[in-house]
Motif scaffolding. Structure first.
Motif, PDB file in Angstrom:
ATOM      1  N   ALA A 154     -12.850   2.228   4.917  1.00  0.00           N
ATOM      2  CA  ALA A 154     -11.756   3.129   5.301  1.00  0.00           C
ATOM      3  C   ALA A 154     -10.467   2.337   5.455  1.00  0.00           C
ATOM      4  O   ALA A 154     -10.488   1.137   5.702  1.00  0.00           O
ATOM      5  N   ASP A 155      -9.341   3.057   5.302  1.00  0.00           N
ATOM      6  CA  ASP A 155      -8.043   2.451   5.583  1.00  0.00           C
ATOM      7  C   ASP A 155      -7.834   2.584   7.087  1.00  0.00           C
ATOM      8  O   ASP A 155      -7.473   3.638   7.590  1.00  0.00           O
TER       9      ASP A 155
ATOM     10  N   LEU B 149     -11.890  13.399   0.534  1.00  0.00           N
ATOM     11  CA  LEU B 149     -10.686  13.488  -0.286  1.00  0.00           C
ATOM     12  C   LEU B 149     -10.557  14.880  -0.885  1.00  0.00           C
ATOM     13  O   LEU B 149      -9.486  15.497  -0.843  1.00  0.00           O
TER      14      LEU B 149
ATOM     15  N   ASN C  47     -11.936   7.338   2.590  1.00  0.00           N
ATOM     16  CA  ASN C  47     -12.470   6.732   1.376  1.00  0.00           C
ATOM     17  C   ASN C  47     -13.839   7.322   1.023  1.00  0.00           C
ATOM     18  O   ASN C  47     -14.821   6.613   0.856  1.00  0.00           O
TER      19      ASN C  47
ATOM     20  N   MET D 264      -2.529  10.268  -3.936  1.00  0.00           N
ATOM     21  CA  MET D 264      -3.958  10.370  -3.697  1.00  0.00           C
ATOM     22  C   MET D 264      -4.747  10.581  -4.982  1.00  0.00           C
ATOM     23  O   MET D 264      -5.903  10.217  -5.067  1.00  0.00           O
TER      24      MET D 264
ATOM     25  N   TRP E 180      -7.897  11.031   2.961  1.00  0.00           N
ATOM     26  CA  TRP E 180      -7.648   9.888   2.087  1.00  0.00           C
ATOM     27  C   TRP E 180      -8.178   8.596   2.712  1.00  0.00           C
ATOM     28  O   TRP E 180      -8.814   7.787   2.048  1.00  0.00           O
TER      29      TRP E 180
ATOM     30  N   VAL F 282       0.316   4.440   0.345  1.00  0.00           N
ATOM     31  CA  VAL F 282       0.134   5.458   1.385  1.00  0.00           C
ATOM     32  C   VAL F 282       0.752   5.009   2.703  1.00  0.00           C
ATOM     33  O   VAL F 282       1.379   5.799   3.418  1.00  0.00           O
ATOM     34  N   HIS F 283       0.630   3.725   3.017  1.00  0.00           N
ATOM     35  CA  HIS F 283       1.290   3.222   4.234  1.00  0.00           C
ATOM     36  C   HIS F 283       2.795   3.417   4.116  1.00  0.00           C
ATOM     37  O   HIS F 283       3.457   3.835   5.067  1.00  0.00           O
TER      38      HIS F 283
ATOM     39  N   SER G 261      -9.532  17.297   1.817  1.00  0.00           N
ATOM     40  CA  SER G 261      -8.151  17.224   2.259  1.00  0.00           C
ATOM     41  C   SER G 261      -7.201  17.684   1.164  1.00  0.00           C
ATOM     42  O   SER G 261      -6.149  18.265   1.455  1.00  0.00           O
TER      43      SER G 261
ATOM     44  N   ARG H 291      -6.650   1.580  -5.232  1.00  0.00           N
ATOM     45  CA  ARG H 291      -7.266   0.276  -5.001  1.00  0.00           C
ATOM     46  C   ARG H 291      -7.308  -0.550  -6.270  1.00  0.00           C
ATOM     47  O   ARG H 291      -7.259  -1.767  -6.219  1.00  0.00           O
TER      48      ARG H 291
ATOM     49  N   ALA I 145       2.394  12.672  -1.507  1.00  0.00           N
ATOM     50  CA  ALA I 145       1.055  12.324  -1.016  1.00  0.00           C
ATOM     51  C   ALA I 145       0.000  12.759  -2.024  1.00  0.00           C
ATOM     52  O   ALA I 145      -0.964  12.029  -2.288  1.00  0.00           O
TER      53      ALA I 145
ATOM     54  N   VAL J 166      -4.519  15.597   5.385  1.00  0.00           N
ATOM     55  CA  VAL J 166      -4.421  14.902   4.100  1.00  0.00           C
ATOM     56  C   VAL J 166      -4.723  13.411   4.269  1.00  0.00           C
ATOM     57  O   VAL J 166      -5.515  12.834   3.525  1.00  0.00           O
ATOM     58  N   PHE J 167      -4.119  12.795   5.289  1.00  0.00           N
ATOM     59  CA  PHE J 167      -4.341  11.362   5.473  1.00  0.00           C
ATOM     60  C   PHE J 167      -5.746  11.066   5.986  1.00  0.00           C
ATOM     61  O   PHE J 167      -6.322  10.036   5.637  1.00  0.00           O
TER      62      PHE J 167
ATOM     63  N   ILE K  21       3.625   7.061   4.759  1.00  0.00           N
ATOM     64  CA  ILE K  21       3.608   7.440   6.174  1.00  0.00           C
ATOM     65  C   ILE K  21       4.865   6.939   6.870  1.00  0.00           C
ATOM     66  O   ILE K  21       5.493   7.655   7.654  1.00  0.00           O
TER      67      ILE K  21
ATOM     68  N   ASN L  81       0.849  -1.191   0.000  1.00  0.00           N
ATOM     69  CA  ASN L  81       0.000   0.000   0.000  1.00  0.00           C
ATOM     70  C   ASN L  81       0.889   1.246   0.000  1.00  0.00           C
ATOM     71  O   ASN L  81       1.681   1.459   0.919  1.00  0.00           O
TER      72      ASN L  81
END
Lengths: 195, 334
Positions: free
Chosen positions: B71-72, B146, B141, A74, B138, A28-29, B149, A79, A70, B134-135, A32, A26
């Motif tokens: 959601a993440d 989105l 979802n 985004m 995101w 985004v993970h 942010s 997905r 980011a 931002v996160f 971070i 992932n």
């Protein structure tokens, strides 16, 4: 003692974060964890009394560059990307060859450079006596290191111009949010007006 | 050991003041909003509705913590914390009294960390706080989250530039990046404060800080008519409360930074009033600027997004550079 302990904590977090970045599928993970890694590296800079460097590490890398990452991440529809085959098969084997080369390079550089020439007279006490970290670093940058400094900024400028050139759209060309989906396309002039 | 104990006391004091002020600031915000709009504001809970915030807090704590199915989840959980941790770190940089004070026979510096590059540290922490919003957007979802942010991220990144540049003139005048040195450079009566020579820088910094805080008239990120609640749409209960809380803590901290940089920090406006402790002056000035934020929020209508970007890039950026050039010229001529 406390410094040693803090160093171990920062270093362990930085390494763990960096490992996380390359093992997460992932994006985004991964992002971070990359921010986390940079902040821990900044912590190590702090421990070596390099305050300015630590702050710039957070401001430029964790703050500015990764925010742009980011944004890009985004805007992509992750997905759907994750379900696609996204890695080249040959990549694994390239790593086996390239990683030892990289390691050898680092070892060579670390052993070959005579570090005493870099560190001359820049002990924490001497820096504090000369008016602090920012002052000393600034003086060095704008006198002794002026040429490398200007070359670095020139390279950044070239990169910026190149990016703008690549991103510039001809009038009439269409812009797509997702490349495989034609319904999302709008003409570039419309996008410009919207912006 | 005693050093460590004093450090701990200072840290607890700052956090307690910062956190303790928030419920009252929220109450006053609602009360002032009422007055500005010819309403009463909260009236039922306690005398003049003064206990309203505590009631709200109890309500938020007891609400169910919903996390959307799509959601993440890990990112969704940590996002609110990313927003307010940098604010607390910034607090450590703000001096609230002179250096080397005698307290019970110990010399204590009335600041948690006299940091060599404090001003840049403040800007760096501000740029990290962007990630919270931002996160959050995101991870939710949700389209509105989105979009909110993204708006807020673009807005904060744009205004950070003019915010940073507006401070360079001040740094040239004081010759230091440390908050402690900057306050010391403003010693004396109020005409020594930097808001007079750096009035352009102050105005740019103040307006940019409103954009950084995502408050009206620049609250595009949570424009309720367009985006429900922006990045906070999917948050409920105390997680939503943390966002709210983070916003107000940020407001207090940014006000404290403004006071420290442009309004003499903990120093009294007239030297004769120095017998009143610096901490009281600091908190008083901070509350004044918090009130200014409320005043602006409930008086001005929201800007359109392109207007917001125009102000940031076409007005403030050139102005900040001009301010820097003029300041540098005057300082070098003198």
């Amino acid at each position: 003692m406390a410094e040693k302990l803090l160093f171990i904590v920062f270093a362990a977090f930085a390494v763990a974060g960096a490992l996380g970045v390359i093992t997460r599928s992932n994006v985004v993970h991964g992002l971070i964890l990359l921010v986390f890694t940079f902040i821990n590296v900044a912590g190590i800079f702090l421990l070596t009394q390099a305050h300015f460097l630590a702050v710039i590490q957070i401001l430029v890398y964790a703050g500015a560059i990764l925010v742009l990452f980011a944004f890009v991440v985004m805007f992509l529809n992750l997905r759907e990307f994750q379900q696609e085959e996204q890695f080249h098969r040959g990549q694994k084997w390239a790593v086996v060859v390239l990683a030892p080369v990289m390691l050898a390079e680092i070892v060579f550089v670390v052993t070959a450079v005579t570090w005493s020439s870099v560190g001359d007279g820049f002990t924490p006490e001497a820096i504090a006596a000369q008016g602090g970290n920012v002052m000393v670093l600034g003086e060095q940058l704008f006198t002794k290191m002026l040429l490398p400094f200007e070359i670095a900024s020139l390279i950044l400028l070239v990169g910026m111009v190149g990016a703008i050139l690549l991103a510039a759209k001809e009038d009439g060309e269409s812009v797509c949010l997702r490349e495989w989906d034609d319904d999302d396309c709008v003409s570039a002039s419309l996008v410009e007006r919207e912006v | 050991m005693t050093d460590f104990i004093f450090l701990l006391i200072k840290a607890i004091l700052w956090v307690a003041v910062g956190v303790g002020m928030v419920p009252f600031i929220i109450y006053f915000e609602r009360k002032f909003a009422g007055f500005f709009q010819s309403r009463m504001g909260p009236t039922y809970a306690g005398p003049w509705g003064a206990l309203q915030s505590f009631g709200d807090m109890a309500k938020l704590l007891s609400k169910e913590d919903l996390i959307p199915d799509w959601a993440d989840k890990p990112v969704f959980r940590i996002a609110p914390y990313i927003l307010f941790v940098p604010a607390f770190i910034t607090m450590a940089l703000i001096p609230f009294g002179p250096m080397g004070v005698e307290i019970f026979g110990h010399t204590v510096d009335l600041v948690i960390a006299d940091f060599d590059a404090g001003v840049i540290m403040f800007l760096a922490l501000g740029s990290v706080a962007v990630y919270g919003i931002v996160f959050a957007g995101w991870a939710s979802n949700n389209h509105w989250s989105l979009l909110g942010s993204l708006r807020s991220g673009a807005q904060m990144v744009s205004y950070e530039i003019s915010m940073g540049l507006s401070l360079v003139g001040l740094i040239i005048l004081s010759g230091s990046l440390s908050f402690v040195d900057i306050v010391d450079a403003q010693a004396g009566n109020f005409w020594n404060w930097y808001f007079i020579p750096q009035i352009v820088g102050f105005v740019i910094f103040y307006v940019s800080s409103i954009a950084e805080l995502n408050r009206a008239p620049f609250d595009l990120a949570e424009a309720e008519q367009e985006l429900v609640a922006g990045h906070m749409t999917e948050y409920t209960g105390m997680r939503w409360g943390l966002f709210m809380f983070g916003e107000y803590v940020n407001m207090v901290v940014v006000s404290a930074v403004i006071v420290t940089l442009f309004f003499g920090g903990w120093r009294a406006p007239i030297e004769a009033l120095n017998f009143i402790p610096g901490f009281i002056w600091l908190v008083g000035k901070v509350l004044f600027f918090v009130f200014m934020y409320m005043w602006i929020r409930w008086t001005l209508p929201r800007y359109r997004y392109n207007q917001l970007m125009d102000i940031g890039w076409k007005l403030f950026l050139p102005l900040a550079i001009a301010n820097l050039a003029v300041t540098a010229l005057i300082v070098s001529v003198n």
